[in-house]
Write an enzyme that holds these catalytic residues in place. Structure first.
Site, PDB file in Angstrom:
ATOM      1  N   LYS A  55       0.817  -1.224   0.000  1.00  5.75           N
ATOM      2  CA  LYS A  55       0.000   0.000   0.000  1.00  5.75           C
ATOM      3  C   LYS A  55       0.850   1.273   0.000  1.00  5.75           C
ATOM      4  O   LYS A  55       2.040   1.247   0.309  1.00  5.75           O
ATOM      5  CB  LYS A  55      -0.963  -0.023   1.193  1.00  5.75           C
ATOM      6  N   ARG A  80      -2.997  -9.753   5.885  1.00  7.33           N
ATOM      7  CA  ARG A  80      -3.432  -9.989   4.490  1.00  7.33           C
ATOM      8  C   ARG A  80      -2.320  -9.493   3.587  1.00  7.33           C
ATOM      9  O   ARG A  80      -2.010  -8.308   3.583  1.00  7.33           O
ATOM     10  CB  ARG A  80      -4.739  -9.225   4.256  1.00  7.33           C
TER      11      ARG A  80
END
Ligand code: HH2
Length: 317
Positions: free
Chosen positions: A261, A296
């Site tokens: 991210k 995750r």
């Protein structure tokens, strides 16, 4: 904000919705359940995964043309299944199948298109996967079909805001991750102002849990996720990662997704997606040290190995 139970009950009374208060006072709240048994079995509809014995690794399988880091790579179901097999061989404890990108500004897809991408891959993985299969969707219709066709749990980045989703979970008994997001992926980055970031994310999740419990979902079905990058600046996502352990006081297993991210790119001074892998590993270790039950990630093998070291160090402590 690592609250004790009495503090939590006060927090619930003082800050949350009437439903949350009612549940807290009735003593039926999820945090009481989880505080009693830290080791829990995440019991999927077909397969299960033990939590609380080290952090588990959820491998990401994006079946989209437009995911922010790997869009278009696994559009052909054969490529997707081959990738899932790699993730399983690398030691994934769960697989998360997503057929709609939730990156900032992503275009929504119809339930029909989402299901068309998911169906062939889910069918194959249901036949071969020894680990639980999660379906990453905000749509109750897609979740319903997926659960009826081999999925074990739902990863709802919409935070269980849909009543239909909650009643589906109550009916089927499937576990679900409730993730914090503001609005929708298309609009979530338009407003990243929070008076109290962690308090607001915590309150949102507490209410999501309370609503689900009120609608008949069992506490053992629920997990929470602060939603790094969803309606947050990179700095805010870093703050949530640093304090991920606070969300454990909701009494439920915590899931954290930092992999690839922009918060990682930001921390590295503007690194592009393909240069974020090592920072992603560090983020997974930080999340695990904070007490996350599941991380995750896209890089499953390296994460499994990094967390193995963390486990060994914690046992040596
Ligand atoms: N992040 C993404 C998608 N789903 N689910 C949970 N529970 N937590 C997360 O942090 C999370 C998530 C975004 O990552 P990715 O799937 O790689 O991208 P895209 O949404 O573009 O497919």
């Amino acid at each position: 904000m690592r609250a004790s139970l009495p503090e939590l009950a006060r927090l619930a009374r003082d800050t949350a919705s009437p439903e949350m208060r009612e549940l807290a006072l009735a003593g039926r709240s999820a945090f009481q359940f989880y505080t009693r048994s830290r080791r829990v079995l995440l019991e999927g509809l077909h397969r299960s995964c033990r939590l609380g014995e080290g952090c588990r690794v959820m491998g990401v399988l994006n079946l989209t043309p437009d995911s922010f880091s790997d869009g278009g790579r696994f559009l052909d179901p054969r490529d997707a299944v081959a990738h899932a097999e790699r993730l399983l061989a690398e030691g994934a404890h769960l697989l998360d199948l997503g057929a709609e990108s939730t990156r900032p500004g992503a275009r929504p897809v119809s339930a029909r298109a989402e299901w068309a991408r998911l169906a062939p891959v889910l069918a194959r993985l249901h036949a071969i996967s020894p680990v639980p299969l999660s379906v990453d969707t905000r749509k109750p219709e897609v979740a319903r079909r997926a659960l009826a066709n081999g999925a074990d749990l739902v990863n709802d980045v919409g935070g269980l805001r849909s009543e239909e989703m909650r009643s589906l979970l109550a009916r089927t008994g499937a576990p679900a991750i409730a993730m914090h997001m503001r609005g929708s992926p298309a609009r979530m980055q338009r407003n990243t102002r929070y008076a109290d970031l962690r308090g607001e994310v915590y309150g949102f999740l507490a209410e999501a849990v309370a609503r689900a419990l009120r609608d008949g979902v069992g506490p053992e079905q629920l997990l929470v996720d602060p939603g790094l990058g969803f309606g947050k600046t990179p700095e805010q996502s870093l703050e949530l990662l640093a304090h991920a352990g606070e969300f454990r006081s909701l009494g439920l297993p915590v899931v954290v997704g930092a992999s690839r991210k922009s918060m990682l790119g930001f921390a590295l001074g503007g690194a592009p997606v393909n240069e974020r892998a090592e920072a992603g590993l560090a983020a997974a270790v930080i999340a695990a040290r904070e007490g996350a039950s599941i991380v995750r990630v896209h890089e499953v093998g390296p994460t499994v190995r990094a967390l193995a070291l963390l486990g060994a160090v914690e046992r040596a402590r």
